[in-house]
Scaffold this motif. Structure first.
Motif, PDB file in Angstrom:
ATOM      1  N   GLN A 161       8.597   7.898   3.483  1.00  0.00           N
ATOM      2  CA  GLN A 161       8.132   6.626   4.038  1.00  0.00           C
ATOM      3  C   GLN A 161       6.654   6.372   3.746  1.00  0.00           C
ATOM      4  OE1 GLN A 161      10.540   4.441   5.645  1.00  0.00           O
ATOM      5  NE2 GLN A 161      11.607   5.913   4.372  1.00  0.00           N
ATOM      6  N   ALA A 162       6.281   6.521   2.474  1.00  0.00           N
ATOM      7  CA  ALA A 162       4.887   6.356   2.069  1.00  0.00           C
ATOM      8  C   ALA A 162       4.524   4.919   1.688  1.00  0.00           C
ATOM      9  CB  ALA A 162       4.585   7.280   0.884  1.00  0.00           C
ATOM     10  N   ILE A 163       5.529   4.037   1.586  1.00  0.00           N
ATOM     11  CA  ILE A 163       5.285   2.669   1.128  1.00  0.00           C
ATOM     12  C   ILE A 163       5.150   1.726   2.322  1.00  0.00           C
ATOM     13  CG2 ILE A 163       6.191   0.750  -0.229  1.00  0.00           C
ATOM     14  CD1 ILE A 163       7.798   2.906  -1.811  1.00  0.00           C
ATOM     15  N   LEU A 164       4.047   1.003   2.357  1.00  0.00           N
ATOM     16  CA  LEU A 164       3.796   0.025   3.413  1.00  0.00           C
ATOM     17  C   LEU A 164       3.787  -1.364   2.791  1.00  0.00           C
ATOM     18  CD1 LEU A 164       0.808   1.925   4.993  1.00  0.00           C
ATOM     19  CD2 LEU A 164       3.177   1.955   5.777  1.00  0.00           C
TER      20      LEU A 164
ATOM     21  N   ALA B  92       0.864  -1.176   0.000  1.00  0.00           N
ATOM     22  CA  ALA B  92       0.000   0.000   0.000  1.00  0.00           C
ATOM     23  C   ALA B  92       0.902   1.226   0.000  1.00  0.00           C
ATOM     24  CB  ALA B  92      -0.913   0.018   1.210  1.00  0.00           C
ATOM     25  N   VAL B  93       0.478   2.243  -0.715  1.00  0.00           N
ATOM     26  CA  VAL B  93       1.206   3.504  -0.738  1.00  0.00           C
ATOM     27  C   VAL B  93       0.261   4.586  -0.244  1.00  0.00           C
ATOM     28  CG1 VAL B  93       2.402   5.213  -2.162  1.00  0.00           C
ATOM     29  CG2 VAL B  93       2.678   2.781  -2.661  1.00  0.00           C
ATOM     30  N   ASP B  94       0.712   5.341   0.722  1.00  0.00           N
ATOM     31  CA  ASP B  94      -0.062   6.478   1.216  1.00  0.00           C
ATOM     32  C   ASP B  94       0.110   7.598   0.200  1.00  0.00           C
ATOM     33  OD1 ASP B  94      -1.118   8.706   2.460  1.00  0.00           O
ATOM     34  OD2 ASP B  94      -0.251   8.237   4.425  1.00  0.00           O
ATOM     35  N   LEU B  95      -0.845   7.708  -0.707  1.00  0.00           N
ATOM     36  CA  LEU B  95      -0.739   8.686  -1.796  1.00  0.00           C
ATOM     37  C   LEU B  95      -0.891  10.117  -1.309  1.00  0.00           C
ATOM     38  CD1 LEU B  95      -2.610   6.686  -4.570  1.00  0.00           C
ATOM     39  CD2 LEU B  95      -0.145   6.972  -4.254  1.00  0.00           C
ATOM     40  N   ASN B  96      -1.404  10.309  -0.110  1.00  0.00           N
ATOM     41  CA  ASN B  96      -1.436  11.652   0.472  1.00  0.00           C
ATOM     42  C   ASN B  96      -0.052  12.066   0.949  1.00  0.00           C
ATOM     43  OD1 ASN B  96      -4.223  12.190   0.161  1.00  0.00           O
ATOM     44  ND2 ASN B  96      -4.634  10.853   1.899  1.00  0.00           N
ATOM     45  N   ARG B  97       0.744  11.102   1.322  1.00  0.00           N
ATOM     46  CA  ARG B  97       2.097  11.363   1.799  1.00  0.00           C
ATOM     47  C   ARG B  97       3.106  11.403   0.652  1.00  0.00           C
ATOM     48  NH1 ARG B  97       4.699   8.306   6.901  1.00  0.00           N
ATOM     49  NH2 ARG B  97       3.270   9.737   7.898  1.00  0.00           N
ATOM     50  N   CYS B  98       2.875  10.599  -0.392  1.00  0.00           N
ATOM     51  CA  CYS B  98       3.799  10.505  -1.532  1.00  0.00           C
ATOM     52  C   CYS B  98       3.999  11.875  -2.171  1.00  0.00           C
ATOM     53  CB  CYS B  98       3.251   9.524  -2.564  1.00  0.00           C
ATOM     54  SG  CYS B  98       4.268   9.389  -4.047  1.00  0.00           S
TER      55      CYS B  98
END
Length: 74
Positions: free
Chosen positions: A56-59, A4-10
């Motif tokens: 650190q947007a990648i989980l 999962a990628v936090d696209l708000n943080r990316c």
């Protein structure tokens, strides 16, 4: 393996796309596209890409785990 990628943080730095192009690609200057169910054989590349993300947007292995229900009975 689930991603999962936090696209708000990316912020679109594209380090992930550079290190793991089989999983991540940039669409335009800022839009990130990725395969949320990448093959396990790409785990090492994914780990490098996640570590290189400046925000650190990648989980990795981010799956919806059921949350533990805590009873408030007294």
């Amino acid at each position: 393996m689930s991603i999962a990628v936090d696209l708000n943080r990316c912020q679109g730095y594209a380090q992930c796309a550079f290190l793991a192009p089989e999983i991540f690609t940039m669409h335009g200057d800022e839009a990130l596209l990725y395969d949320p169910d990448a093959d396990d054989e790409l785990r090492e590349k994914l780990a490098q890409a996640a570590a290189a993300c400046p925000v650190q947007a990648i989980l990795v292995d981010a799956v919806d785990e059921p949350t533990e229900v805590v009873s408030d009975a007294r």
